[in-house]
Design a protein around this motif. Structure first.
Motif, PDB file in Angstrom:
ATOM      1  N   ILE A  30       0.856  -1.192   0.000  1.00  0.00           N
ATOM      2  CA  ILE A  30       0.000   0.000   0.000  1.00  0.00           C
ATOM      3  C   ILE A  30       0.890   1.238   0.000  1.00  0.00           C
ATOM      4  CG2 ILE A  30      -1.741   1.287   1.288  1.00  0.00           C
ATOM      5  CD1 ILE A  30      -2.717  -1.446   2.352  1.00  0.00           C
ATOM      6  N   SER A  31       0.636   2.129  -0.934  1.00  0.00           N
ATOM      7  CA  SER A  31       1.487   3.309  -1.091  1.00  0.00           C
ATOM      8  C   SER A  31       0.899   4.513  -0.366  1.00  0.00           C
ATOM      9  CB  SER A  31       1.687   3.633  -2.573  1.00  0.00           C
ATOM     10  OG  SER A  31       0.454   3.708  -3.249  1.00  0.00           O
ATOM     11  N   VAL A  32       1.783   5.459  -0.051  1.00  0.00           N
ATOM     12  CA  VAL A  32       1.413   6.697   0.648  1.00  0.00           C
ATOM     13  C   VAL A  32       1.491   7.849  -0.338  1.00  0.00           C
ATOM     14  CG1 VAL A  32       2.063   8.313   2.486  1.00  0.00           C
ATOM     15  CG2 VAL A  32       2.254   5.828   2.857  1.00  0.00           C
ATOM     16  N   GLN A  33       0.461   8.681  -0.331  1.00  0.00           N
ATOM     17  CA  GLN A  33       0.438   9.846  -1.197  1.00  0.00           C
ATOM     18  C   GLN A  33       0.254  11.120  -0.388  1.00  0.00           C
ATOM     19  OE1 GLN A  33      -1.719   9.702  -4.850  1.00  0.00           O
ATOM     20  NE2 GLN A  33      -1.938   7.471  -4.823  1.00  0.00           N
ATOM     21  N   SER A  34       0.666  12.224  -0.978  1.00  0.00           N
ATOM     22  CA  SER A  34       0.387  13.540  -0.430  1.00  0.00           C
ATOM     23  C   SER A  34       0.318  14.509  -1.598  1.00  0.00           C
ATOM     24  CB  SER A  34       1.457  13.958   0.580  1.00  0.00           C
ATOM     25  OG  SER A  34       1.103  15.202   1.177  1.00  0.00           O
ATOM     26  N   MET A  35       0.073  15.786  -1.275  1.00  0.00           N
ATOM     27  CA  MET A  35      -0.085  16.795  -2.323  1.00  0.00           C
ATOM     28  C   MET A  35       0.662  18.054  -1.931  1.00  0.00           C
ATOM     29  SD  MET A  35      -3.612  18.143  -4.047  1.00  0.00           S
ATOM     30  CE  MET A  35      -3.585  19.285  -5.419  1.00  0.00           C
ATOM     31  N   THR A  36       1.341  18.640  -2.890  1.00  0.00           N
ATOM     32  CA  THR A  36       2.061  19.881  -2.616  1.00  0.00           C
ATOM     33  C   THR A  36       1.070  21.020  -2.406  1.00  0.00           C
ATOM     34  OG1 THR A  36       2.214  20.328  -4.988  1.00  0.00           O
ATOM     35  CG2 THR A  36       4.087  19.208  -3.955  1.00  0.00           C
ATOM     36  N   ILE A  37       1.497  22.037  -1.645  1.00  0.00           N
ATOM     37  CA  ILE A  37       0.658  23.219  -1.428  1.00  0.00           C
ATOM     38  C   ILE A  37       1.299  24.459  -2.052  1.00  0.00           C
ATOM     39  CG2 ILE A  37      -0.411  22.285   0.652  1.00  0.00           C
ATOM     40  CD1 ILE A  37       1.458  24.011   2.317  1.00  0.00           C
ATOM     41  N   THR A  38       2.363  24.272  -2.791  1.00  0.00           N
ATOM     42  CA  THR A  38       3.009  25.367  -3.496  1.00  0.00           C
ATOM     43  C   THR A  38       2.288  25.636  -4.809  1.00  0.00           C
ATOM     44  OG1 THR A  38       4.466  23.776  -4.561  1.00  0.00           O
ATOM     45  CG2 THR A  38       5.283  24.825  -2.545  1.00  0.00           C
ATOM     46  N   LYS A  39       2.584  26.784  -5.412  1.00  0.00           N
ATOM     47  CA  LYS A  39       2.132  27.034  -6.775  1.00  0.00           C
ATOM     48  C   LYS A  39       2.993  26.182  -7.699  1.00  0.00           C
ATOM     49  CE  LYS A  39      -0.794  30.299  -5.632  1.00  0.00           C
ATOM     50  NZ  LYS A  39      -2.263  30.088  -5.743  1.00  0.00           N
ATOM     51  N   THR A  40       2.358  25.383  -8.542  1.00  0.00           N
ATOM     52  CA  THR A  40       3.130  24.463  -9.380  1.00  0.00           C
ATOM     53  C   THR A  40       4.037  25.206 -10.348  1.00  0.00           C
ATOM     54  OG1 THR A  40       1.257  22.934  -9.189  1.00  0.00           O
ATOM     55  CG2 THR A  40       2.918  22.406 -10.832  1.00  0.00           C
ATOM     56  N   ALA A  41       3.666  26.433 -10.698  1.00  0.00           N
ATOM     57  CA  ALA A  41       4.532  27.230 -11.574  1.00  0.00           C
ATOM     58  C   ALA A  41       5.850  27.592 -10.890  1.00  0.00           C
ATOM     59  CB  ALA A  41       3.803  28.505 -12.012  1.00  0.00           C
ATOM     60  N   ASP A  42       5.860  27.548  -9.552  1.00  0.00           N
ATOM     61  CA  ASP A  42       7.099  27.760  -8.789  1.00  0.00           C
ATOM     62  C   ASP A  42       7.849  26.427  -8.772  1.00  0.00           C
ATOM     63  OD1 ASP A  42       9.132  28.250  -6.996  1.00  0.00           O
ATOM     64  OD2 ASP A  42       7.807  28.567  -5.261  1.00  0.00           O
ATOM     65  N   VAL A  43       8.639  26.207  -9.764  1.00  0.00           N
ATOM     66  CA  VAL A  43       9.276  24.912  -9.965  1.00  0.00           C
ATOM     67  C   VAL A  43      10.203  24.552  -8.815  1.00  0.00           C
ATOM     68  CG1 VAL A  43      10.856  23.603 -11.442  1.00  0.00           C
ATOM     69  CG2 VAL A  43       9.069  25.027 -12.470  1.00  0.00           C
ATOM     70  N   ASP A  44      11.080  25.459  -8.430  1.00  0.00           N
ATOM     71  CA  ASP A  44      12.049  25.145  -7.369  1.00  0.00           C
ATOM     72  C   ASP A  44      11.361  24.929  -6.032  1.00  0.00           C
ATOM     73  OD1 ASP A  44      14.144  25.274  -9.149  1.00  0.00           O
ATOM     74  OD2 ASP A  44      14.604  27.375  -8.725  1.00  0.00           O
ATOM     75  N   GLY A  45      10.372  25.784  -5.710  1.00  0.00           N
ATOM     76  CA  GLY A  45       9.651  25.621  -4.450  1.00  0.00           C
ATOM     77  C   GLY A  45       8.869  24.321  -4.407  1.00  0.00           C
ATOM     78  N   THR A  46       8.257  23.964  -5.531  1.00  0.00           N
ATOM     79  CA  THR A  46       7.488  22.717  -5.586  1.00  0.00           C
ATOM     80  C   THR A  46       8.399  21.503  -5.487  1.00  0.00           C
ATOM     81  OG1 THR A  46       5.787  23.801  -6.927  1.00  0.00           O
ATOM     82  CG2 THR A  46       5.844  21.398  -6.965  1.00  0.00           C
ATOM     83  N   LEU A  67      -8.800  -0.302   5.789  1.00  0.00           N
ATOM     84  CA  LEU A  67      -7.611  -1.140   5.633  1.00  0.00           C
ATOM     85  C   LEU A  67      -7.737  -2.427   6.438  1.00  0.00           C
ATOM     86  CD1 LEU A  67      -4.710   1.500   5.788  1.00  0.00           C
ATOM     87  CD2 LEU A  67      -5.540   0.275   3.773  1.00  0.00           C
ATOM     88  N   SER A  68      -8.337  -2.331   7.625  1.00  0.00           N
ATOM     89  CA  SER A  68      -8.502  -3.536   8.448  1.00  0.00           C
ATOM     90  C   SER A  68      -9.482  -4.517   7.823  1.00  0.00           C
ATOM     91  CB  SER A  68      -8.969  -3.156   9.856  1.00  0.00           C
ATOM     92  OG  SER A  68     -10.297  -2.656   9.839  1.00  0.00           O
ATOM     93  N   GLU A  69     -10.312  -4.032   6.892  1.00  0.00           N
ATOM     94  CA  GLU A  69     -11.236  -4.900   6.164  1.00  0.00           C
ATOM     95  C   GLU A  69     -10.646  -5.376   4.842  1.00  0.00           C
ATOM     96  OE1 GLU A  69     -14.852  -2.697   5.709  1.00  0.00           O
ATOM     97  OE2 GLU A  69     -15.166  -2.477   7.870  1.00  0.00           O
ATOM     98  N   GLY A  70      -9.386  -5.013   4.576  1.00  0.00           N
ATOM     99  CA  GLY A  70      -8.730  -5.428   3.346  1.00  0.00           C
ATOM    100  C   GLY A  70      -9.000  -4.523   2.169  1.00  0.00           C
ATOM    101  N   ILE A  71      -9.653  -3.377   2.407  1.00  0.00           N
ATOM    102  CA  ILE A  71     -10.008  -2.439   1.337  1.00  0.00           C
ATOM    103  C   ILE A  71      -8.991  -1.315   1.300  1.00  0.00           C
ATOM    104  CG2 ILE A  71     -11.749  -0.798   0.524  1.00  0.00           C
ATOM    105  CD1 ILE A  71     -13.863  -2.546   1.945  1.00  0.00           C
ATOM    106  N   GLY A  72      -8.453  -1.034   0.120  1.00  0.00           N
ATOM    107  CA  GLY A  72      -7.534   0.092  -0.030  1.00  0.00           C
ATOM    108  C   GLY A  72      -6.179  -0.334  -0.556  1.00  0.00           C
ATOM    109  N   ASP A  73      -5.681   0.438  -1.539  1.00  0.00           N
ATOM    110  CA  ASP A  73      -4.408   0.105  -2.172  1.00  0.00           C
ATOM    111  C   ASP A  73      -3.417   1.260  -2.146  1.00  0.00           C
ATOM    112  OD1 ASP A  73      -5.236  -2.615  -3.415  1.00  0.00           O
ATOM    113  OD2 ASP A  73      -6.835  -1.225  -3.972  1.00  0.00           O
ATOM    114  N   THR A  74      -3.891   2.463  -1.886  1.00  0.00           N
ATOM    115  CA  THR A  74      -3.040   3.633  -1.722  1.00  0.00           C
ATOM    116  C   THR A  74      -3.815   4.621  -0.865  1.00  0.00           C
ATOM    117  OG1 THR A  74      -1.759   5.337  -2.886  1.00  0.00           O
ATOM    118  CG2 THR A  74      -3.858   4.696  -3.885  1.00  0.00           C
ATOM    119  N   ILE A  75      -3.131   5.429  -0.053  1.00  0.00           N
ATOM    120  CA  ILE A  75      -3.833   6.280   0.911  1.00  0.00           C
ATOM    121  C   ILE A  75      -3.271   7.697   0.895  1.00  0.00           C
ATOM    122  CG2 ILE A  75      -4.319   4.309   2.420  1.00  0.00           C
ATOM    123  CD1 ILE A  75      -2.162   5.393   4.333  1.00  0.00           C
TER     124      ILE A  75
END
Length: 386
Positions: free
Chosen positions: A24-40, A224-232
């Motif tokens: 099961i993989s872990v994901q997150s999301m950036t909160i920077t402006k994507t146009a700010d390449v170095d900050g992102t 997850l305890s019920e076996g449901i879910g592949d990434t979170i």
């Protein structure tokens, strides 16, 4: 002990397998402006260091799509482009080389637009997440079901799948998120009974910690305890690094990912504690938490559960009167002073404190030396108050 996993198809987000028995993989999301390449990019590296396997970036304008073209080749993890409202930005993100798209069927609703994006993703072998959200549900479905119900969320995902099927695209993972935990749980249960695609779990807009952590964990861990879910993904009103850490720690706690960091076991303290357990636990966390050691450490304040828990950990301390016993792999290796600061290695020093030097035992007194006259207890006189 491990939880049985629901059997699903498998897709690949870059080099990260999702579903089909993959970790099961872990994901997150950036909160920077994507146009700010170095900050992102700086934030992506932070997230990867905290345990994120996949990172999502918003693609809400042409400048963001242009930024993705420079971010993707330099990212340490696969990048997902988050798309809302404008299907053309999905096409731009694909051109930028992203490893996955997230489409919201609630605000990209024209079948011809959806199918065009799916055809382009198919040509590039890029998967798509159908990201249904209770807060942006298709108005037609909202009206049909009288609100954002589990059935409405599942039907929204099924409609999108049908559009994809028309162009022969099935490289898909799905989410049906809601900020209401019982609603989210039931929607995923129904979806798991309906499709065999991998599922992306999350409680959307969970809020700031600690409340947000509790809400997100309640929903994700139940499934997850019920076996449901592949990434979170934890959706917290906080530094996204906290999301990645929380996701990783949850999977490690459930035994669904190999431990990479400290597992600190500590009693909640009570009147039996011989030391300030809260303080000692904090010191242990400060001394060992940032060393990236996959070890289990126990901090126990008294003799009730202390020796048993400490003995079962890789490293443990069980407090007693005036001293603590230090366990390594179940064996007592030191008897340390009561001063808790001596129990954990300083950042600038290696090794453990030296054991207490016990004074030599005095010989037991003989009967002759111990013979004393027994004291008699005077009986109060009758004229005296007792």
């Amino acid at each position: 002990m491990s939880f049985p996993r629901r059997k699903t198809r498998q897709i690949h987000v870059g080099d990260v397998a999702v579903g089909g028995g993959a970790p099961i993989s872990v994901q997150s999301m950036t909160i920077t402006k994507t146009a700010d390449v170095d900050g992102t990019l700086a934030q992506i590296y932070e997230l990867a260091g905290a345990g994120a396997d996949i990172v999502r970036c918003t693609c809400n304008e042409e400048e963001a799509a242009e930024g993705l073209a420079r971010i993707v080749p330099r990212s340490p993890v696969p990048i997902v482009a988050d798309i809302h409202f404008q299907y053309k930005l999905a096409l731009g993100a694909l051109e930028a080389g992203v490893q996955c798209l997230r489409l919201n069927p609630g605000n990209i609703r024209k079948p011809e637009h959806i199918k065009l994006v799916a055809e382009e993703a198919k040509a590039r072998k890029v998967p798509i997440r159908i990201g249904v959200n209770a807060g942006s549900l298709d108005p037609e479905l909202y009206k049909k079901y009288g609100g954002a119900t589990p059935e409405a969320l599942v039907e929204s995902a099924q409609r999108e799948l049908a559009y994809f099927a028309e162009v022969g695209f099935d490289d898909v993972k799905i989410s049906v998120k809601a900020s209401n935990v019982p609603l989210m749980i039931e929607a995923y249960r129904q979806l798991a009974d309906t499709v065999d695609h991998p599922l992306h779990l999350g409680v959307t807009e969970a809020g700031p910690p600690p409340h947000g952590l509790i809400k997100a964990t309640a929903g994700i861990a139940t499934l997850l305890s019920e076996g449901i879910g592949d990434t979170i993904r934890y959706s917290l009103t906080a530094d996204p690094v906290e999301e990645a850490r929380a996701g990783r720690q949850l999977l490690e706690a459930l035994g669904l990912r190999e431990r990479k960091g400290l597992d600190l076991i500590a009693c909640p303290s009570c009147g039996r504690a011989e030391v300030d357990v809260i303080k000692v636990a904090r010191e242990a966390q400060a001394a060992l938490g940032e060393r990236n050691l996959p070890i289990q450490v126990a901090v126990m304040g008294c003799v009730v559960n202390g020796p048993g828990e400490a003995r079962g950990a890789d490293l443990g301390i069980a407090a007693g009167r005036q001293r603590g016993h230090l366990f390594v792999k179940g064996e007592v290796v030191r008897v340390c002073s009561r001063r808790p600061s001596d129990w954990w290695p300083k950042a600038s020093r290696r090794g453990w404190p030296r054991p207490i030097r016990r004074p030599p035992r005095r010989p037991r007194p003989t009967a002759k030396r111990c013979s004393r006259a027994r004291a008699t207890i005077p009986t109060p006189s009758s004229g005296r108050s007792t």
